[in-house]
Design an enzyme around this catalytic site. Structure first.
Site, PDB file in Angstrom:
ATOM      1  N   SER A 130      38.119  35.656  45.410  1.00  0.00           N
ATOM      2  CA  SER A 130      37.800  36.924  44.572  1.00  0.00           C
ATOM      3  C   SER A 130      36.303  36.487  43.929  1.00  0.00           C
ATOM      4  CB  SER A 130      38.807  37.525  43.589  1.00  0.00           C
ATOM      5  OG  SER A 130      38.521  38.626  43.137  1.00  0.00           O
ATOM      6  N   ASP A 181      42.446  45.995  50.438  1.00  0.00           N
ATOM      7  CA  ASP A 181      41.876  45.354  49.483  1.00  0.00           C
ATOM      8  C   ASP A 181      41.736  46.319  48.684  1.00  0.00           C
ATOM      9  OD1 ASP A 181      40.814  43.831  47.082  1.00  0.00           O
ATOM     10  OD2 ASP A 181      40.404  42.112  48.673  1.00  0.00           O
ATOM     11  N   HIS A 213      44.637  42.755  47.687  1.00  0.00           N
ATOM     12  CA  HIS A 213      43.831  41.602  47.136  1.00  0.00           C
ATOM     13  C   HIS A 213      44.596  40.367  47.202  1.00  0.00           C
ATOM     14  CE1 HIS A 213      40.136  40.555  45.198  1.00  0.00           C
ATOM     15  NE2 HIS A 213      40.881  40.019  44.223  1.00  0.00           N
TER      16      HIS A 213
END
Length: 235
Positions: A130, A181, A213
């Site tokens: 991320s 996601d 995610h």
């Protein structure tokens, strides 16, 4: 600023490789060091380190695990990013400027870890998740000599439009992203691939079907194999 975090020693013998794991927004190094434990069998001579980002998220409950950020995400809205590519570019440019402010601390950590194990810059691989992927790409593409590899999960490339003027190295790159996601849309991965290709830095990718995610078992396995392959390449 100085940063630190958890480490894992090589499974066998002295360290001949270094994998630095860069965590995402709201987490810390303890959240990502577990990846090293999962990859020790395929990288038995690698040391792993997972630095904590230097800043706490304002208002994060004291005593709770995590809560760290490499930079603030005040303007980040994944729904807006899906709807308006122009606005996406402006938000990513703002985040790139923020990443530039914290990059020296992470660079210092990388150099200190290489020195700790008496390794060369090419013995380093960067792995991000991320926001950590944003940092890993930002730093890894500007290091000279190049790292052995950059592996990014569920992330994005900041400042892609001007990358060709700033890039200093072209290491092997693998981007892995879930097509469900909800935090960093899959479109961010495709935009990163386009910008990397335009800058002469081809990257591989894998889409994890139905994944939000996070990192699934297939992505974990592919990532470990990619790191092992990249370290084995002649440099």
């Amino acid at each position: 600023m100085s940063i630190d975090g958890p480490r894992l020693a090589p499974l066998k013998g002295p360290a001949r490789k270094l994998v630095v794991l860069v965590h995402g927004y709201g987490a810390d190094g303890d959240d990502l060091i577990e990846l090293g434990a999962q990859w020790r069998n395929v990288l038995p001579d690698a040391a792993f380190a997972a630095p904590h980002a230097p800043a706490m998220i304002p208002g994060f409950p004291p005593g709770m695990a995590g809560g760290r950020q490499w930079f603030a995400l005040d303007a980040y809205d994944p729904n807006l990013l899906r709807r308006d590519p122009h606005q996406t570019a402006a938000i990513y440019a703002t985040m790139q400027r923020a990443a530039e402010q914290v990059a020296p601390a992470l660079e210092q950590f990388l150099d200190a870890e290489l020195k700790r194990y008496n390794l060369d810059p090419g013995d380093l691989a960067l792995v991000g998740f991320s926001q950590g992927t944003m940092m890993a790409l930002h730093i890894g593409l500007r290091r000279d000599p190049a790292p052995a590899a950059i592996l990014g999960y569920s992330g994005a490339l900041l400042g892609g439009a001007g990358l060709e003027k700033q890039i200093r190295s072209r290491p092997p790159i693998l981007l892995i992203h879930g097509d469900a996601d909800e935090i960093v849309p899959i479109e961010a991965m495709h935009a990163a691939l386009n910008a990397l290709n335009a800058a002469g830095c081809p990257a591989r990718f894998h889409v994890s079907r139905g994944l939000g995610h996070g990192i699934d078992g297939q992505g974990l396995s592919l990532g470990g194999a990619f790191l092992a392959e990249s370290f084995a390449r002649p440099r």
